[in-house]
Design a protein around this motif. Structure first.
Motif, short mmCIF file in Angstrom:
data_model
loop_
_atom_site.label_atom_id
_atom_site.label_comp_id
_atom_site.label_asym_id
_atom_site.label_seq_id
_atom_site.Cartn_x
_atom_site.Cartn_y
_atom_site.Cartn_z
N ASP A 1 0.86 -1.18 0.00
CA ASP A 1 0.00 0.00 0.00
C ASP A 1 0.89 1.23 0.00
OD1 ASP A 1 -2.28 -1.54 0.10
OD2 ASP A 1 -2.43 -1.47 2.28
N GLY A 2 0.54 2.20 -0.83
CA GLY A 2 1.36 3.40 -0.92
C GLY A 2 0.52 4.62 -1.23
N ALA A 3 1.19 5.65 -1.73
CA ALA A 3 0.53 6.88 -2.14
C ALA A 3 1.24 7.37 -3.39
CB ALA A 3 0.58 7.92 -1.04
N ALA A 4 0.49 7.92 -4.33
CA ALA A 4 1.08 8.31 -5.61
C ALA A 4 0.51 9.61 -6.12
CB ALA A 4 0.87 7.21 -6.65
N GLN A 5 1.31 10.29 -6.92
CA GLN A 5 0.85 11.45 -7.70
C GLN A 5 0.92 11.08 -9.17
OE1 GLN A 5 3.19 14.63 -4.88
NE2 GLN A 5 2.77 15.28 -6.98
#
Length: 371
Positions: free
Chosen positions: A306-310
């Motif tokens: 699980d991560g976060a992205a732009q």
């Protein structure tokens, strides 16, 4: 060409003639760092009057003089053309929207500039980017700049351990307002200079006219997602997903008086597809597939995580599930639909303030008109 002290510097600052690189040099000079400045020319003047290279070079010389630094000049215009601009044109011709700033950092600023600095005897380089570097667990990490409105880690995601080990970002911990205040207090000639905008090293100009010099116009139809013609375009590669400006679609019989947005491009058929909703379902996607991923620390934290992205600059990172594929690509599934995730642009992953790396967007699961 150089002027000033002849002793080899420990750090070479990329002096661009702007306020950010000027204050980066100022802070290092105040700390007693043995310095030199190097100005890169990466675009030949094309006679348009839009290239500010000579003005920027004069400002860079003035800053170096003010700080008592040696000044050096290198012409990387051939390297920029081969490593950045040819790819830029090929991507637009294929109907994608490239990000030249990412390639410019990888191919010029942190490759040829770094090599030039080492030829001058320096151990490292410094730039005026709003980003930070730290050493943790035996690895170098790329962190966001403290000023989130100016953070440039998105454009630096292609840097690796070799580059980060030899790079400092002296203003990465500062807000922009303080950078300008420091420049003003130090009497730097760039303290009130307007920030540069536009294509990396090419400058701010009429984009369609500029691109038209290299990709001649091929007029075609503008259609709605159901294939109904609503206008004509000068060339599909002049537009990008989500774009509103420049469509020149007048009143269309039976349609609301609302703005139109680009939702798809059919390069082979020379058709531009548009819709009237800013968040049109034709623009929304939850799954993004990328080309080969570049990991800042050399590899992914796990095969799936699980991560976060732009998917664009100045976007808040969005929660997502990341799958690292065997061929090096990623499959990224977002918790909520993303608007106008665009092939050719970069998807960049974060863990808090740490930039994990990024990759070029290959495709998305947004619906495709005509299919």
């Amino acid at each position: 060409m150089s002027a000033g002290a002849t002793n080899a510097p420990r750090t070479v600052v990329g002096v661009s003639g702007g306020v950010d690189s000027s204050v980066a040099a100022l802070l290092l000079a105040q700390a007693g760092e043995p310095l030199a400045g190097l100005f890169m020319q990466n675009w030949d003047d094309d006679g348009s009057g839009q290239c500010r290279a000579e003005e920027d070079r004069r400002d860079a010389v003035a800053v170096c003089g003010r700080l008592g630094m040696a000044f050096h000049f290198r012409d990387f215009s051939r390297e920029y053309w081969a490593g950045v601009f040819e790819h830029f044109l090929a991507e637009y011709a294929a109907g994608r929207t490239p990000n030249p700033d990412v390639l410019c950092n990888r191919e010029v600023k942190f490759k040829h500039f770094l090599d030039a600095a080492r030829e001058l005897g320096a151990e490292r380089i410094a730039t005026g980017h709003y980003a930070q570097v730290e050493r943790a667990g035996g690895r170098w990490r790329l962190l966001r700049g403290a000023d989130r409105d100016k953070d440039q880690s998105y454009f630096l995601h292609q840097l690796g351990q070799r580059q980060l080990a030899a790079t400092v970002f002296p203003i990465g911990h500062l807000p922009k307002a303080q950078v300008r205040r420091l420049a003003r207090e130090a009497g730097l000639p760039t303290h009130a200079k307007k920030d540069s905008t536009g294509i990396c090293f090419i400058g701010e100009r009429d984009f369609r006219s500029f691109l038209g010099q290299y990709l001649p116009a091929q007029p075609g139809e503008i259609r709605d997602p159901h294939g109904v013609k609503v206008g004509e375009h000068p060339g599909v590669f002049y537009f990008t997903l989500g774009q509103r400006e420049g469509l020149n679609i007048g009143g269309v019989r039976g349609r609301a008086a609302a703005p139109w947005y680009v939702v798809a491009k059919d390069v082979a058929g020379n058709v531009l597809y548009v819709d009237q909703a800013c968040d049109s379902p034709w623009l929304l996607s939850r799954t993004v597939r990328t080309e080969a991923m570049h990991w800042v620390e050399g590899g992914p934290p796990a095969a799936a995580f699980d991560g976060a992205a732009q998917v664009r600059y100045r976007q808040r990172e969005e929660p997502c599930q990341v799958q690292a594929n065997a061929d090096g690509s990623l499959t990224v599934r977002f918790e909520r639909a993303q608007r106008a995730a665009t092939p050719g642009q970069s998807l960049v992953l974060y863990d808090g303030d740490a930039c994990l790396g990024g990759a070029v967007i290959e495709s998305t699961d947004a619906p495709v008109p005509g299919r």
